[in-house]
Design an enzyme around this catalytic site. Structure first.
Site, PDB file in Angstrom:
ATOM      1  N   GLN A 142     -40.882 -46.784 -17.203  1.00 39.43           N
ATOM      2  CA  GLN A 142     -40.103 -46.093 -18.236  1.00 39.43           C
ATOM      3  C   GLN A 142     -38.693 -45.764 -17.737  1.00 39.43           C
ATOM      4  O   GLN A 142     -37.743 -45.730 -18.515  1.00 39.43           O
ATOM      5  CB  GLN A 142     -40.805 -44.788 -18.656  1.00 39.43           C
ATOM      6  CG  GLN A 142     -42.067 -44.995 -19.480  1.00 39.43           C
ATOM      7  CD  GLN A 142     -43.316 -45.045 -18.633  1.00 39.43           C
ATOM      8  OE1 GLN A 142     -43.279 -45.460 -17.465  1.00 39.43           O
ATOM      9  NE2 GLN A 142     -44.437 -44.655 -19.190  1.00 39.43           N
ATOM     10  N   ASP A 201     -45.361 -33.083 -20.584  1.00 40.91           N
ATOM     11  CA  ASP A 201     -46.334 -33.439 -21.623  1.00 40.91           C
ATOM     12  C   ASP A 201     -47.191 -32.250 -22.023  1.00 40.91           C
ATOM     13  O   ASP A 201     -47.764 -32.223 -23.107  1.00 40.91           O
ATOM     14  CB  ASP A 201     -47.222 -34.590 -21.135  1.00 40.91           C
ATOM     15  CG  ASP A 201     -46.386 -35.853 -21.049  1.00 40.91           C
ATOM     16  OD1 ASP A 201     -45.726 -36.066 -20.016  1.00 40.91           O
ATOM     17  OD2 ASP A 201     -46.341 -36.596 -22.037  1.00 40.91           O
ATOM     18  N   ARG A 240     -53.966 -40.303 -27.393  1.00 43.05           N
ATOM     19  CA  ARG A 240     -53.632 -40.055 -25.976  1.00 43.05           C
ATOM     20  C   ARG A 240     -53.933 -38.575 -25.724  1.00 43.05           C
ATOM     21  O   ARG A 240     -53.505 -37.715 -26.507  1.00 43.05           O
ATOM     22  CB  ARG A 240     -52.157 -40.369 -25.673  1.00 43.05           C
ATOM     23  CG  ARG A 240     -51.830 -41.859 -25.755  1.00 43.05           C
ATOM     24  CD  ARG A 240     -50.431 -42.155 -25.226  1.00 43.05           C
ATOM     25  NE  ARG A 240     -50.383 -42.174 -23.778  1.00 43.05           N
ATOM     26  CZ  ARG A 240     -49.242 -42.273 -23.081  1.00 43.05           C
ATOM     27  NH1 ARG A 240     -48.071 -42.333 -23.703  1.00 43.05           N
ATOM     28  NH2 ARG A 240     -49.264 -42.296 -21.765  1.00 43.05           N
TER      29      ARG A 240
HETATM   30  O1  MRU Z   1     -46.671 -42.221 -20.793  1.00 45.90           O
HETATM   31  P1  MRU Z   1     -45.403 -41.725 -21.397  1.00 45.90           P
HETATM   32  O2  MRU Z   1     -44.253 -42.644 -21.172  1.00 45.90           O
HETATM   33  O3  MRU Z   1     -45.563 -41.312 -22.828  1.00 45.90           O
HETATM   34  O4  MRU Z   1     -45.102 -40.388 -20.585  1.00 45.90           O
HETATM   35  C1  MRU Z   1     -43.961 -39.672 -20.972  1.00 45.90           C
HETATM   36  C2  MRU Z   1     -43.607 -38.604 -20.003  1.00 45.90           C
HETATM   37  O5  MRU Z   1     -44.338 -38.283 -19.084  1.00 45.90           O
HETATM   38  C3  MRU Z   1     -42.376 -37.855 -20.327  1.00 45.90           C
HETATM   39  O6  MRU Z   1     -41.765 -37.377 -19.173  1.00 45.90           O
HETATM   40  C4  MRU Z   1     -42.761 -36.674 -21.240  1.00 45.90           C
HETATM   41  O7  MRU Z   1     -43.532 -37.098 -22.311  1.00 45.90           O
HETATM   42  C5  MRU Z   1     -41.560 -35.969 -21.727  1.00 45.90           C
HETATM   43  S1  MRU Z   1     -40.726 -36.857 -22.995  1.00 45.90           S
HETATM   44  C6  MRU Z   1     -39.511 -35.832 -23.530  1.00 45.90           C
END
Ligand code: MRU
Length: 548
Positions: free
Chosen positions: A192, A233, A88
């Site tokens: 999520q 991220d 990713r």
């Molecule tokens: O696609 P995801 O569910 O991995 O995206 C996660 C997020 O955007 C979270 O807000 C981020 O990774 C922070 S997790 C502490």
């Protein structure tokens, strides 16, 4: 499973399969590199810190597989590590964690495992520290009330290894009895928020309501949100924040409604090598995530889709980024707005003619200063530039240049506890400073007896000794003169003259700095109107002007 959502067991990474939640808490055992990559891609394991640690375990597995009779095939492991890091693209934690453990590959799988387990142990500690720092900040920003906090995506123990970042902050606030209710964004398209955050908040006993993403701005408009808390991220050097799609819209709405927007993340989410958010690769995901819901098609077959998994929120919309090290970026829009208000007012009086003059406010190790070459009559909060107090350099990634006279401001901040500096060109003070100057040398103008001396903020209400600095074409030289003088004169007044140029005043806040500048100009007007300044010459280096 215990409190950690990631465990190492007999050659395999064991975790909760986040795709099954909230209905099914099923264990996922990942014992091959392909399984780790697939789990990351399909969001069985997700969240920036969690995919970082999972990726590191992937390198452990790769090292074990590519070790024959105690010899590691390093090239093969590094190729596997490249594949894992690319699973990713947006969350920097994955690349960061893989890079960290790669360095141990030559020492064998046990060394890679030891490094990964260290990282896992650190993660819980780091999250708790970041969350505690963020809770302190939020309580300072929104004092005296049980908080209604809006959060987006999932940033809890599932997204990290333990405790969480934004959700960790909710845990700390809840432990302190400071949470009234959390508003959880559903977080389309993969939910999520609906599936994971509600599950974690229920587990932690934190009161919450679920809402659709598109209700968030309305919740703010109707006074139901005190603060927005999200994870990240990737945070670039200038404070831009990549996070789950929808975060940018929340930041815009929060700014419109004057609601603090706080990002909580570990230091490993900061990418100091990336200057601005424009360089971030935003992952785009498959169309079916958008064209269907719960396995049922909701859009005509073959509909084209735009499905970015993340967005990038400009740093200027972020109230603060908080890590285990404390507040690492702070952005108080009220500073820019207050500076612009005062600049426009001083412009109308003729004290900041054209583009002349500059104003700043200190923010911890930085200062927000007016941009260079802008008309002070039309200044807005967007015309400010953040610079470092230590070396006057602009924080990277800003389009505007800071005031050419920034060094005058930072000289004051480095030597005084001042929080605001006003540098202007009012006519009487500028004329008096110019008449009193000794070419090329620092001198002192003493004004005595006027009542207005009290308004300058000095200890002696009857005597004001004000330095007159020479006006060098090289502005940093003026700043250096000022810095040296202020270091040598700890009791100096918070005002100064620059011959043929203008005045500078500072204070605990912007209105106080402005008031001192006003008093100095009013004093100089009195001195000028009463007639020719009388020079008493008590000391060669002091020009003394008074009523007696
Ligand atoms: O696609 P995801 O569910 O991995 O995206 C996660 C997020 O955007 C979270 O807000 C981020 O990774 C922070 S997790 C502490």
């Amino acid at each position: 499973m215990n409190d950690s959502s990631l465990l190492w067991d007999d050659g395999a990474l064991v975790t909760i399969d986040q795709r099954g939640l909230p209905h099914e808490v099923r264990e996922l055992r990942l014992s091959t590199v392909d399984q780790v990559i697939d789990a990351i891609r399909t969001l069985a394991v997700r969240g920036a810190p969690a995919i970082g640690i999972a990726g590191a375990f992937g390198v452990v597995i790769a090292t074990a597989v590519h070790t024959v009779e105690g010899v590691v095939d390093e090239a093969a492991v590094q190729a596997e590590a490249d594949r894992i890091a690319a699973a990713r693209p947006t969350a920097v934690n994955l690349a960061w964690a893989v890079r960290r453990v790669r360095q141990k590959v030559a020492e064998g799988a046990d060394a890679v495992l030891a490094e990964t387990l260290d990282m896992l142990a650190e993660d819980g500690r780091v999250n708790r520290a970041a969350a505690t720092n963020a809770a302190d900040l939020v309580q300072g920003l929104c004092p005296d009330r049980p908080l209604r906090v809006l959060t987006h995506c999932n940033t809890g123990r599932l997204a990290t290894s333990a405790f969480g970042t934004a959700i960790g902050t909710l845990r700390v606030l809840s432990e302190r009895g400071a949470i009234e209710q959390v508003l959880v964004d559903e977080t389309r398209p993969l939910l999520q928020g609906a599936r994971l955050t509600t599950w974690e908040l229920a587990e932690a006993g934190i009161p919450h309501r679920l809402t659709i993403d598109s209700a968030a701005a309305w919740a703010m408009a109707t006074g139901q949100v005190d603060c927005v808390l999200v994870g990240a991220d990737r945070v670039t050097a200038n404070g831009d924040v990549a996070n789950k799609i929808g975060t940018y819209g929340l930041a815009l709405a929060a700014r419109h409604h004057g609601i603090p927007f706080v990002v909580v993340a570990p230091e490993s989410t900061r990418d100091a090598d990336m200057t601005t958010g424009r360089e971030i690769v935003v992952e785009e995901r498959a169309a079916h995530e958008v064209t269907g819901f719960g396995g049922t098609a909701t859009a005509p077959a073959q509909t084209e889709v735009f499905n970015p998994a993340f967005d990038v929120t400009p740093g200027e919309l972020v109230t603060a980024v908080v890590t285990e090290n404390g507040v690492v970026h702070r952005n108080d829009p009220s500073h820019g707005a207050a500076i612009a208000d005062i600049a426009r007012e001083l412009y109308r009086r003729g004290w900041m003619p054209g583009t002349a003059g500059n104003i700043s406010v200190r923010t911890d190790a930085n200062a927000v200063v007016t941009g260079s070459g802008l008309s002070k009559g039309e200044l807005t909060e967007r015309d400010m530039v953040t610079v470092r107090v230590a070396d006057s350099a602009p924080v990277s990634g800003q389009e505007r240049k800071p005031s050419a006279e920034t060094t005058i401001h930072t000289a004051v901040y480095r030597t005084r506890s001042a929080q605001a500096v006003v540098h202007i060109h009012p006519p009487f003070a500028t004329a008096l400073a110019t008449r009193s100057a000794v070419p090329g040398a620092l001198t002192t103008l003493r004004i005595t007896d006027y009542e207005l001396i009290k308004g300058l903020g000095g200890a002696d209400p009857a005597v004001a000794d004000i330095p007159v600095f020479p006006n060098w074409p090289d502005v940093p030289r003026i700043g250096a003169d000022i810095e040296r003088y202020l270091l040598d004169h700890p009791d100096a007044l918070p005002v100064l003259f620059i011959a043929g140029h203008g005045i500078t005043a500072w204070g605990d806040n912007l209105p106080q700095a402005r008031d001192r500048a006003e008093c100095l100009e009013a004093l100089c007007e009195l001195v000028s109107r009463i007639g020719s300044p009388a020079a008493f010459g008590a000391r060669d280096d002091i020009l003394e002007i008074g009523l007696t």
